[in-house]
Motif scaffolding. Sequence first.
Motif, mmCIF file in Angstrom:
data_model
loop_
_atom_site.group_PDB
_atom_site.id
_atom_site.type_symbol
_atom_site.label_atom_id
_atom_site.label_comp_id
_atom_site.label_asym_id
_atom_site.label_seq_id
_atom_site.Cartn_x
_atom_site.Cartn_y
_atom_site.Cartn_z
ATOM 1 N N GLU A 383 8.802 -17.214 -5.294
ATOM 2 C CA GLU A 383 9.419 -17.312 -6.608
ATOM 3 C C GLU A 383 10.814 -16.521 -6.518
ATOM 4 O OE1 GLU A 383 8.821 -15.367 -11.226
ATOM 5 O OE2 GLU A 383 7.457 -15.303 -9.690
ATOM 6 N N GLN A 422 11.818 -25.020 -8.074
ATOM 7 C CA GLN A 422 10.871 -24.243 -7.799
ATOM 8 C C GLN A 422 10.347 -25.028 -6.259
ATOM 9 O OE1 GLN A 422 11.336 -25.067 -10.683
ATOM 10 N NE2 GLN A 422 10.236 -23.429 -12.249
ATOM 11 N N ASN A 434 16.707 -22.914 -2.874
ATOM 12 C CA ASN A 434 16.952 -22.765 -4.395
ATOM 13 C C ASN A 434 18.310 -23.250 -4.681
ATOM 14 O OD1 ASN A 434 16.167 -21.467 -6.949
ATOM 15 N ND2 ASN A 434 17.985 -20.512 -6.639
#
Length: 577
Positions: A383, A422, A434
């Motif tokens: 994440e 993501q 990202n």
Amino acid sequence: MQTSRMAQIEQQALKRYLEFDKAKKNAEANGGAASRMMSRSSIINMHDNLAMERIINHSDLFPIAYLQVGLNVSKAVCRLTTRNRSGQIESYGTGFLVAPSLLLTNHHVLHTYEAAQYAAAEFNYEDDVNFLPKEIVSFRLDPDKLFITDEELDFTLVAVHDIDAEGVKLSDFGYLPLLPQPGKILEGEYVSIIQHPKGGPKAVTIRENEVKFISSDYVHYVSDTEPGSSGSPVFNDQWVVVALHHAGIPHPEDDSKWIANEGIRISSIVRHLTQHQASAVDANGRQLLDQLLLDPAAVAAPMEIGTLEAQWYSGAAGYDPAFLGQGFEIPLPILNDERQSDIAETADGKKVLDYTHFSIVMSKSRKLAYYSAVNIDGSQLIEVKRENDKWYFDPRIPEEYQTGPEVYKNNDIDRGHLTRRQDPNWGMDAVKANEHTFHFTNCSPQHKNFNQKIWLSLEDYLLENAGEHDLKVTVFTGPVFRASDVVYRGCQIPVEFWKVAVMKKEDGSLSVTAYLQSQENLIGDLEFVYGGFQTYQVAVAEIEQLTGLDFGELRNYDALAASTVRVVIASREDLQL
């Protein structure tokens, strides 16, 4: 706070410390180091070129701005003074602002609503560069607006009045955001603590505080703290808050000495607040709490146009056809002859733009991608925090072949990611991946309501299953180009978008599914219309017919290969895998 309660907290911390020390000596406790390192890399500012060197090689080199950032974050740290009803001082602690009107400290510092009523948050209780005291600015707490406390995690979150008696604004002191994701610190790294030791002027311990153990809820570190430091923020080297300091750990054989300190992990506190968000507070309190828990990625930030340096593209291998394993090579789809001549090429003649874990083929005439292709590794997903809304032109092809910001200003048109932000964020290069998704080459004009329902649910479904079952998934995504597409600000806006997902099933066979969604009802009037739209599962052959792409053998593994009927996708249960 009674002395016996503090002693109990310290003994509980000692018990945990000894248990972790024993576990660490077990070889199993050292597993997953690579996974933790990958998670840690997602918190690093991409512009701090020395950060990974510090983490891996324990380098002491920092950019000089490190010191300024430390000063900036220190403004949000205050001394907490607790008083009784008569106004007599009972104790001191430390706290810090975590949202525009919210302060975090320990439960054992402010353990009741009544204690918060008589407490004060004192900012600027520190010396200036001439070692002269600054003028203290004191704010009353406002537990009527919000007061949440938890004895087990030893934290209290309380509202603060926005203006002090002299008219000074609380907003002048900023706040320290609490990032929900774990992985902000690793064992063996060093933390810094800004505190009010013994209730005295603000002080800091910098980096001589090695993290010894990390558990699900606690961090143990060797550092210099004093009574009064309870409630202090514990920072990593990027000045991100990783823990709430709450206790020293006494030596098991000499209670006059200390062997370490313990903090509560911020991710655990945020998780607790999120789980109790709806039930624990009223509507007014929930609005305040939303300021703390709101996902920064959900907030529309002003678009910035940036430039990535050449090294951001070097070494980016892009989409890997052999990603799913031996015997399952999935090559990029091939455009028909007519569209081959329309591909935007790089200066050295390449027709494919490679990024980290994904690749793109661009159309010169439409100034948009024909398709993107991404590899998703569910076992290594990270994440990554969305820092801002900065987008990039790709310097490898002429800017004239890329639809830029002028199409997206002051309207209901979003920069719809083709390869979703993501999806490629896995492994050690998650941060780089990202950032690569924020290229104009990787977006296509989409109505703001297009991505909010079933299409988004479908993307979530693919990503969640990849993560939950450690699956490897390959996803192709793109628009359908038609001559009849609406022209808006010089750009023809695609009416339909498609997606083809490929994964290995448990029996070792391939699963190939294709999807199509239209935004036709949304773009009749770009400023005002909100219409319904539908997502369909379709045959891969239909995507090929619509796009001029050839997916080769994939059509043979399609669940709808023999069908000419579109299946309406109203929920995940409608998917035919």
